[in-house]
Motif scaffolding. Structure first.
Motif, PDB file in Angstrom:
ATOM      1  N   TYR A  11       6.437   5.178   0.389  1.00  0.00           N
ATOM      2  CA  TYR A  11       6.607   5.582   1.787  1.00  0.00           C
ATOM      3  C   TYR A  11       7.136   7.008   1.900  1.00  0.00           C
ATOM      4  N   THR A  50       5.877  -1.132  -4.003  1.00  0.00           N
ATOM      5  CA  THR A  50       6.442  -0.158  -3.068  1.00  0.00           C
ATOM      6  C   THR A  50       7.959  -0.180  -3.083  1.00  0.00           C
ATOM      7  N   SER A  52       9.407   0.585  -0.203  1.00  0.00           N
ATOM      8  CA  SER A  52       9.633   0.579   1.236  1.00  0.00           C
ATOM      9  C   SER A  52       9.583  -0.823   1.846  1.00  0.00           C
ATOM     10  N   ASN A  53      10.609  -1.155   2.604  1.00  0.00           N
ATOM     11  CA  ASN A  53      10.595  -2.418   3.343  1.00  0.00           C
ATOM     12  C   ASN A  53       9.509  -2.410   4.420  1.00  0.00           C
ATOM     13  N   ASP A  54       9.234  -1.233   5.001  1.00  0.00           N
ATOM     14  CA  ASP A  54       8.181  -1.144   6.023  1.00  0.00           C
ATOM     15  C   ASP A  54       6.816  -1.485   5.423  1.00  0.00           C
ATOM     16  N   MET A  56       6.320  -3.146   2.607  1.00  0.00           N
ATOM     17  CA  MET A  56       6.377  -4.534   2.156  1.00  0.00           C
ATOM     18  C   MET A  56       6.125  -5.489   3.338  1.00  0.00           C
ATOM     19  N   ASP A  57       6.776  -5.243   4.460  1.00  0.00           N
ATOM     20  CA  ASP A  57       6.600  -6.106   5.624  1.00  0.00           C
ATOM     21  C   ASP A  57       5.150  -6.066   6.127  1.00  0.00           C
ATOM     22  N   LYS A  58       4.556  -4.890   6.189  1.00  0.00           N
ATOM     23  CA  LYS A  58       3.170  -4.755   6.643  1.00  0.00           C
ATOM     24  C   LYS A  58       2.236  -5.512   5.707  1.00  0.00           C
ATOM     25  N   CYS A  59       2.435  -5.354   4.397  1.00  0.00           N
ATOM     26  CA  CYS A  59       1.600  -6.054   3.418  1.00  0.00           C
ATOM     27  C   CYS A  59       1.733  -7.570   3.558  1.00  0.00           C
ATOM     28  N   ARG A  60       2.943  -8.040   3.694  1.00  0.00           N
ATOM     29  CA  ARG A  60       3.159  -9.487   3.852  1.00  0.00           C
ATOM     30  C   ARG A  60       2.483 -10.009   5.116  1.00  0.00           C
ATOM     31  N   ASN A  61       2.598  -9.250   6.205  1.00  0.00           N
ATOM     32  CA  ASN A  61       1.951  -9.658   7.458  1.00  0.00           C
ATOM     33  C   ASN A  61       0.436  -9.707   7.325  1.00  0.00           C
ATOM     34  N   LEU A  68       8.573  -5.433  -4.103  1.00  0.00           N
ATOM     35  CA  LEU A  68       9.511  -4.352  -3.818  1.00  0.00           C
ATOM     36  C   LEU A  68      10.050  -3.820  -5.143  1.00  0.00           C
TER      37      LEU A  68
END
Length: 186
Positions: A11, A50, A52-54, A56-61, A68
């Motif tokens: 990120y 990654t 990045s939590n952002d 990671m969250d997008k990928c999970r969604n 991570l």
């Protein structure tokens, strides 16, 4: 032979923060890269790596396999090494998270070529088509010998074009493979 594709997606890019999440035709760039790797059908697993939590969250969604990793890694290869310590494979294919134009067909040909050479690493390459692009300092240039082995690489023009360029200059396309047995982890 177990082959795992790892897509480093940072990120905190200095030139374009958040680049893996950039929208391309309605999808984040990282999703396009991941989908092509899945479509290739030659990987036992595809993982986004990654810091990045952002991301990671997008990928999970989106239902993408994501891991991570530390935010202190200086390169994507370091990020892949961390994944390799947790996910066992014989070969790790690294597909850069900012290379949405690498096709599944290129990935299949690339994976098939891994066994052709007795090398610890293999890199997806292409010849520069436009001589002006050779001067672009963001592109990695490759010096390759007649047998197809990498001698060295640089962001600078190699070899320096003292006169007219009468030889092909190659670039890294954003994918390479490393055999785990040749890595050492600290």
């Amino acid at each position: 032979m177990k082959i795992v594709a790892v897509i480093p997606a940072r990120y905190k890019s200095s030139r374009f923060p958040g680049k893996p999440l950039a929208d391309i035709c309605g999808k984040p760039m990282i999703q396009l890269v991941y989908e092509e790797a899945e479509k290739a059908g030659c990987f036992d697993r595809v993982i986004v790596a990654t810091e990045s939590n952002d991301i990671m969250d997008k990928c999970r969604n989106l239902g993408l396999d994501v891991m991570l990793t530390s935010d202190t890694h200086p390169t994507g290869t370091d990020r892949v090494a961390e994944v390799a310590q947790k996910v066992d494979a014989d070969i790790y294919v690294i597909i850069m998270g900012d290379e949405p134009l690498i096709t599944a067909e290129n990935e299949r040909r690339f994976v098939a070529s891994i066994g052709e050479k007795d090398a610890d690493a293999v890199m997806l390459t292409a010849k520069f088509k436009n001589p002006v692009d050779v001067a672009n300092m963001t592109t990695i240039k490759l010096a390759i010998n007649d047998e197809g082995y990498l001698i060295f690489m640089s962001r600078a023009i190699i070899p320096y074009p003292k006169e007219c360029l009468g030889y092909p200059i190659y670039k890294n396309v954003g994918a390479y493979a490393l055999k785990k047995k040749h890595w050492s982890f600290s």
